[in-house]
Design a protein around this motif. Structure first.
Motif, short mmCIF file in Angstrom:
data_model
loop_
_atom_site.label_atom_id
_atom_site.label_comp_id
_atom_site.label_asym_id
_atom_site.label_seq_id
_atom_site.Cartn_x
_atom_site.Cartn_y
_atom_site.Cartn_z
N GLU A 49 4.38 0.54 2.00
CA GLU A 49 4.48 -0.42 3.09
C GLU A 49 3.78 -1.71 2.70
O GLU A 49 2.96 -1.74 1.78
CB GLU A 49 3.85 0.15 4.36
CG GLU A 49 4.57 1.35 4.91
CD GLU A 49 3.99 1.85 6.23
OE1 GLU A 49 3.15 1.12 6.82
OE2 GLU A 49 4.37 2.94 6.67
N ARG A 50 4.07 -2.77 3.44
CA ARG A 50 3.43 -4.07 3.23
C ARG A 50 2.00 -4.01 3.77
O ARG A 50 1.77 -3.49 4.86
CB ARG A 50 4.20 -5.18 3.95
CG ARG A 50 5.64 -5.29 3.55
CD ARG A 50 5.76 -5.88 2.19
NE ARG A 50 7.17 -6.12 1.89
CZ ARG A 50 7.61 -6.34 0.69
NH1 ARG A 50 6.79 -6.35 -0.33
NH2 ARG A 50 8.89 -6.55 0.48
N GLU A 86 -4.91 5.25 2.21
CA GLU A 86 -3.98 4.23 1.73
C GLU A 86 -4.42 3.74 0.35
O GLU A 86 -5.61 3.59 0.09
CB GLU A 86 -3.95 3.03 2.68
CG GLU A 86 -3.52 3.35 4.08
CD GLU A 86 -3.80 2.21 5.05
OE1 GLU A 86 -3.32 2.32 6.20
OE2 GLU A 86 -4.51 1.25 4.70
N ILE A 87 -3.43 3.50 -0.52
CA ILE A 87 -3.72 3.00 -1.87
C ILE A 87 -3.12 1.60 -2.00
O ILE A 87 -1.90 1.45 -2.05
CB ILE A 87 -3.15 3.94 -2.94
CG1 ILE A 87 -3.73 5.34 -2.78
CG2 ILE A 87 -3.40 3.37 -4.34
CD1 ILE A 87 -3.06 6.39 -3.65
N MET A 103 0.85 -1.19 0.00
CA MET A 103 0.00 0.00 0.00
C MET A 103 0.89 1.24 0.00
O MET A 103 1.97 1.23 0.57
CB MET A 103 -0.95 0.01 1.19
CG MET A 103 -0.27 -0.03 2.53
SD MET A 103 -1.49 -0.22 3.83
CE MET A 103 -0.44 -0.82 5.14
N ILE A 104 0.41 2.25 -0.69
CA ILE A 104 1.06 3.55 -0.66
C ILE A 104 0.34 4.36 0.41
O ILE A 104 -0.88 4.54 0.35
CB ILE A 104 0.99 4.26 -2.02
CG1 ILE A 104 1.70 3.41 -3.09
CG2 ILE A 104 1.61 5.65 -1.93
CD1 ILE A 104 1.53 3.94 -4.49
N MET A 105 1.11 4.80 1.39
CA MET A 105 0.54 5.55 2.50
C MET A 105 0.25 6.99 2.07
O MET A 105 0.81 7.47 1.08
CB MET A 105 1.51 5.53 3.69
CG MET A 105 1.92 4.13 4.13
SD MET A 105 0.52 3.09 4.57
CE MET A 105 0.01 3.87 6.09
N LEU A 146 -5.47 -0.06 -6.65
CA LEU A 146 -6.88 0.10 -6.30
C LEU A 146 -7.17 1.56 -5.97
O LEU A 146 -6.25 2.33 -5.68
CB LEU A 146 -7.24 -0.77 -5.10
CG LEU A 146 -7.46 -2.25 -5.38
CD1 LEU A 146 -6.20 -2.96 -5.79
CD2 LEU A 146 -8.08 -2.92 -4.20
N PRO A 147 -8.43 1.93 -5.96
CA PRO A 147 -8.78 3.27 -5.50
C PRO A 147 -8.39 3.44 -4.03
O PRO A 147 -8.33 2.46 -3.28
CB PRO A 147 -10.30 3.33 -5.67
CG PRO A 147 -10.63 2.25 -6.63
CD PRO A 147 -9.59 1.18 -6.43
N PRO A 148 -8.12 4.66 -3.59
CA PRO A 148 -7.74 4.88 -2.19
C PRO A 148 -8.82 4.40 -1.21
O PRO A 148 -10.02 4.53 -1.48
CB PRO A 148 -7.57 6.39 -2.09
CG PRO A 148 -7.38 6.86 -3.48
CD PRO A 148 -8.14 5.90 -4.35
N ARG A 149 -8.37 3.89 -0.09
CA ARG A 149 -9.27 3.52 1.00
C ARG A 149 -9.71 4.81 1.70
O ARG A 149 -9.11 5.87 1.50
CB ARG A 149 -8.52 2.63 2.00
CG ARG A 149 -8.15 1.27 1.42
CD ARG A 149 -7.28 0.50 2.39
NE ARG A 149 -7.01 -0.84 1.88
CZ ARG A 149 -5.98 -1.57 2.25
NH1 ARG A 149 -5.09 -1.12 3.13
NH2 ARG A 149 -5.80 -2.78 1.75
N PRO A 150 -10.73 4.73 2.57
CA PRO A 150 -11.17 5.93 3.28
C PRO A 150 -10.05 6.63 4.06
O PRO A 150 -10.07 7.85 4.20
CB PRO A 150 -12.26 5.41 4.22
CG PRO A 150 -12.82 4.21 3.51
CD PRO A 150 -11.61 3.58 2.83
#
Length: 160
Positions: free
Chosen positions: A44-45, A150-151, A36-38, A143-147
């Motif tokens: 990060e994993r 995180e991507i 995930m991209i913070m 994926l689209p960003p989470r709320p």
């Protein structure tokens, strides 16, 4: 003859530069990373250092994707109907699975998942469009960003 060579090279160059199509995704893919991209840009994993998973794309437009964290909490009772709240929470958060049909838009570089069912019930019956990259035998999508911003990024290697 001198006009054929430039035409051939131009045509070949256009063919080589063509974006990926659904047919190029057909096959079985092994997960190599689920990161995930913070929000601050760091990567990060998401499912640990050694996640397990598979993606299968059929020629007739069906797919399945399964991602699991390597370390998962077993149920102490050994009965899936008698887990603790912590065991159930870990079971849900240590996986991401969905299946349905897919389409590829080679111009936009996107894959559209028409999700029939998913491990996250809110995704059932929805459509999700992700940007993807296919380079030789490596397939990845974002994926689209989470709320929380995180991507998620999934990376797969074609199984030969």
């Amino acid at each position: 003859m001198k006009h054929i060579l430039p035409f051939f090279l131009t045509t070949l160059g256009a063919y080589i530069a063509l974006p990926a199509t659904g047919q190029q995704l057909t096959g079985t893919w092994q997960l190599t990373a689920a990161d995930m991209i913070m929000p601050d840009g760091k990567q990060e994993r998401d499912y640990g250092a050694n996640p397990h998973g598979i993606a299968i794309f059929t020629a007739d437009g069906h797919y399945t994707v399964e991602i699991f964290r390597e370390q998962r909490m077993p149920f102490a009772s050994k009965d899936r109907e008698k887990g603790t709240p912590e065991e159930y929470r870990d079971a849900v958060l240590s996986m991401s699975c969905h299946f349905g049909t897919y389409e590829v838009d080679p111009v936009k570089g996107t894959i559209r998942f028409h999700i029939d069912k998913a491990s996250f019930p809110n995704s059932d019956g929805t459509t999700r469009e992700n940007t993807f990259i296919l380079k030789e035998d490596q397939l990845s999508w974002q994926l689209p960003p989470r709320p929380n911003g995180e991507i998620p990024i999934s990376v797969f290697r074609r199984i030969r």
